[in-house]
Design a protein around this motif. Sequence first.
Motif, PDB file in Angstrom:
ATOM      1  N   SER A  10      23.145 -57.554  -1.820  1.00  0.00           N
ATOM      2  CA  SER A  10      22.870 -56.635  -0.703  1.00  0.00           C
ATOM      3  C   SER A  10      23.968 -55.579  -0.562  1.00  0.00           C
ATOM      4  O   SER A  10      25.150 -55.908  -0.436  1.00  0.00           O
ATOM      5  CB  SER A  10      22.781 -57.435   0.607  1.00  0.00           C
ATOM      6  N   ASN A  11      23.551 -54.330  -0.552  1.00  0.00           N
ATOM      7  CA  ASN A  11      24.564 -53.276  -0.420  1.00  0.00           C
ATOM      8  C   ASN A  11      25.193 -53.269   0.976  1.00  0.00           C
ATOM      9  O   ASN A  11      26.386 -53.023   1.136  1.00  0.00           O
ATOM     10  CB  ASN A  11      24.001 -51.896  -0.798  1.00  0.00           C
ATOM     11  N   TYR A  12      24.411 -53.598   1.994  1.00  0.00           N
ATOM     12  CA  TYR A  12      24.985 -53.646   3.341  1.00  0.00           C
ATOM     13  C   TYR A  12      26.004 -54.794   3.436  1.00  0.00           C
ATOM     14  O   TYR A  12      27.063 -54.649   4.041  1.00  0.00           O
ATOM     15  CB  TYR A  12      23.889 -53.843   4.390  1.00  0.00           C
ATOM     16  N   GLY A  47      15.897 -60.423  10.860  1.00  0.00           N
ATOM     17  CA  GLY A  47      15.799 -61.023   9.530  1.00  0.00           C
ATOM     18  C   GLY A  47      16.535 -60.252   8.456  1.00  0.00           C
ATOM     19  O   GLY A  47      16.135 -60.262   7.285  1.00  0.00           O
ATOM     20  N   LYS A  48      17.615 -59.597   8.821  1.00  0.00           N
ATOM     21  CA  LYS A  48      18.380 -58.788   7.852  1.00  0.00           C
ATOM     22  C   LYS A  48      19.768 -59.384   7.637  1.00  0.00           C
ATOM     23  O   LYS A  48      20.294 -60.096   8.495  1.00  0.00           O
ATOM     24  CB  LYS A  48      18.562 -57.356   8.379  1.00  0.00           C
ATOM     25  N   VAL A  49      20.353 -59.004   6.513  1.00  0.00           N
ATOM     26  CA  VAL A  49      21.765 -59.325   6.270  1.00  0.00           C
ATOM     27  C   VAL A  49      22.523 -58.013   6.131  1.00  0.00           C
ATOM     28  O   VAL A  49      21.931 -56.998   5.769  1.00  0.00           O
ATOM     29  CB  VAL A  49      21.954 -60.188   5.000  1.00  0.00           C
ATOM     30  N   PRO A  50      23.811 -58.036   6.433  1.00  0.00           N
ATOM     31  CA  PRO A  50      24.676 -59.170   6.723  1.00  0.00           C
ATOM     32  C   PRO A  50      24.665 -59.556   8.204  1.00  0.00           C
ATOM     33  O   PRO A  50      24.204 -58.810   9.064  1.00  0.00           O
ATOM     34  CB  PRO A  50      26.057 -58.638   6.344  1.00  0.00           C
ATOM     35  N   GLU A  61      23.893 -56.235  12.335  1.00  0.00           N
ATOM     36  CA  GLU A  61      23.934 -54.777  12.127  1.00  0.00           C
ATOM     37  C   GLU A  61      25.307 -54.360  11.576  1.00  0.00           C
ATOM     38  O   GLU A  61      26.351 -54.471  12.251  1.00  0.00           O
ATOM     39  CB  GLU A  61      23.601 -53.979  13.389  1.00  0.00           C
ATOM     40  N   THR A  62      25.254 -53.844  10.352  1.00  0.00           N
ATOM     41  CA  THR A  62      26.476 -53.522   9.617  1.00  0.00           C
ATOM     42  C   THR A  62      27.435 -52.611  10.389  1.00  0.00           C
ATOM     43  O   THR A  62      28.641 -52.882  10.461  1.00  0.00           O
ATOM     44  CB  THR A  62      26.085 -52.876   8.269  1.00  0.00           C
ATOM     45  N   GLU A  97      23.779 -43.180   6.120  1.00  0.00           N
ATOM     46  CA  GLU A  97      22.765 -44.222   6.309  1.00  0.00           C
ATOM     47  C   GLU A  97      21.390 -43.621   6.612  1.00  0.00           C
ATOM     48  O   GLU A  97      20.395 -43.970   5.981  1.00  0.00           O
ATOM     49  CB  GLU A  97      23.181 -45.182   7.433  1.00  0.00           C
ATOM     50  N   ARG A 105      15.955 -46.092   0.229  1.00  0.00           N
ATOM     51  CA  ARG A 105      15.474 -47.484   0.325  1.00  0.00           C
ATOM     52  C   ARG A 105      13.947 -47.551   0.287  1.00  0.00           C
ATOM     53  O   ARG A 105      13.372 -48.505  -0.249  1.00  0.00           O
ATOM     54  CB  ARG A 105      16.021 -48.114   1.611  1.00  0.00           C
TER      55      ARG A 105
HETATM   56  N1  LIG Z   1      20.206 -52.134   9.762  1.00  0.00           N
HETATM   57  C1  LIG Z   1      20.679 -53.252   8.964  1.00  0.00           C
HETATM   58  C2  LIG Z   1      20.056 -53.146   7.578  1.00  0.00           C
HETATM   59  C3  LIG Z   1      20.473 -54.272   6.664  1.00  0.00           C
HETATM   60  C4  LIG Z   1      19.472 -54.449   5.521  1.00  0.00           C
HETATM   61  O1  LIG Z   1      18.544 -53.670   5.328  1.00  0.00           O
HETATM   62  N2  LIG Z   1      19.729 -55.495   4.738  1.00  0.00           N
HETATM   63  C5  LIG Z   1      18.818 -55.825   3.680  1.00  0.00           C
HETATM   64  C6  LIG Z   1      19.585 -56.266   2.438  1.00  0.00           C
HETATM   65  S1  LIG Z   1      20.481 -54.934   1.738  1.00  0.00           S
HETATM   66  C7  LIG Z   1      17.967 -56.994   4.105  1.00  0.00           C
HETATM   67  O2  LIG Z   1      18.420 -57.865   4.818  1.00  0.00           O
HETATM   68  N3  LIG Z   1      16.713 -57.025   3.660  1.00  0.00           N
HETATM   69  C8  LIG Z   1      15.848 -58.132   3.893  1.00  0.00           C
HETATM   70  C9  LIG Z   1      14.567 -57.717   4.499  1.00  0.00           C
HETATM   71  O3  LIG Z   1      14.413 -56.551   4.900  1.00  0.00           O
HETATM   72  O4  LIG Z   1      13.692 -58.580   4.611  1.00  0.00           O
HETATM   73  C10 LIG Z   1      22.198 -53.259   8.905  1.00  0.00           C
HETATM   74  O5  LIG Z   1      22.790 -52.198   9.127  1.00  0.00           O
HETATM   75  O6  LIG Z   1      22.816 -54.302   8.696  1.00  0.00           O
END
Ligand SMILES: N[C@@H](CCC(=O)N[C@@H](CS)C(=O)NCC(=O)O)C(=O)O
Length: 219
Positions: A10-12, A47-50, A61-62, A97, A105
């Motif tokens: 994951s880039n974030y 449901g996002k990382v990190p 939220e990064t 971003e 993306r």
């Molecule tokens: N707005 C979030 C975006 C993070 C994001 O898009 N992470 C991706 C990985 S790079 C993710 O978790 N994707 C999983 C998904 O969307 O189901 C942040 O700033 O942390």
Amino acid sequence: MLKLYGFSVSNYYNMVKLALLEKGLPFEEVPFYAGTSPEALAISPRGKVPVLRTEQGFINETSVILEYIEQSQKGTPLLPSDPFERAQVLALAKEIELYIELPGRACYPEAFFGASVPEAIREKTKTELLQGIAALGRHGKFSPYVAGETLSVADLYFLYSVPLACGVAKKLFGIDLLAELPAAKALLERLGDNPNVQRIAADKEAAMPAFMAMVASKR
Ligand SMILES: N[C@@H](CCC(=O)N[C@@H](CS)C(=O)NCC(=O)O)C(=O)O
């Protein structure tokens, strides 16, 4: 100790990991793919990382994680203390971003995962990427870092978003997004020499096969 939840592809995730490494902070990495299970959503609401686990609880939220680390931890500053200078760095990070990362993306499935995206999305991405890169060329200093003389949060977004957007532009549109920004290309090279960046790249490479297998299993 701080715990960083996410995965090395994951880039974030890697933006936050580089911030922690550059500051010399102790942290533990916790493999976490998020997803939509109730357990995962209790940790990461969208449901996002990190996600960063602190003694008080989780932060998602990064951009927010990066500001939390800056405010609560010691180590090399990645944001200026002067409010105006700080705003410039945060604006650059946000521009990267909103106007480069997110349009790019939308086409990752086609550029990197063998899927295809609708023509309308491709066209939107192309227009927005060109505008986003132009904005970066106007606002970025590249002297030598994105916002000036020192590595900042803007460089984290630049390093982990712009090359992916360049990959999209090259593969889908045959465009070299940085053709008119040689200083940005030079900065990517300079950042590539950073040992922490190299460590993160190695971790990403090692994690890639398992990640691609997971992506394939979801098709
Ligand atoms: N707005 C979030 C975006 C993070 C994001 O898009 N992470 C991706 C990985 S790079 C993710 O978790 N994707 C999983 C998904 O969307 O189901 C942040 O700033 O942390």
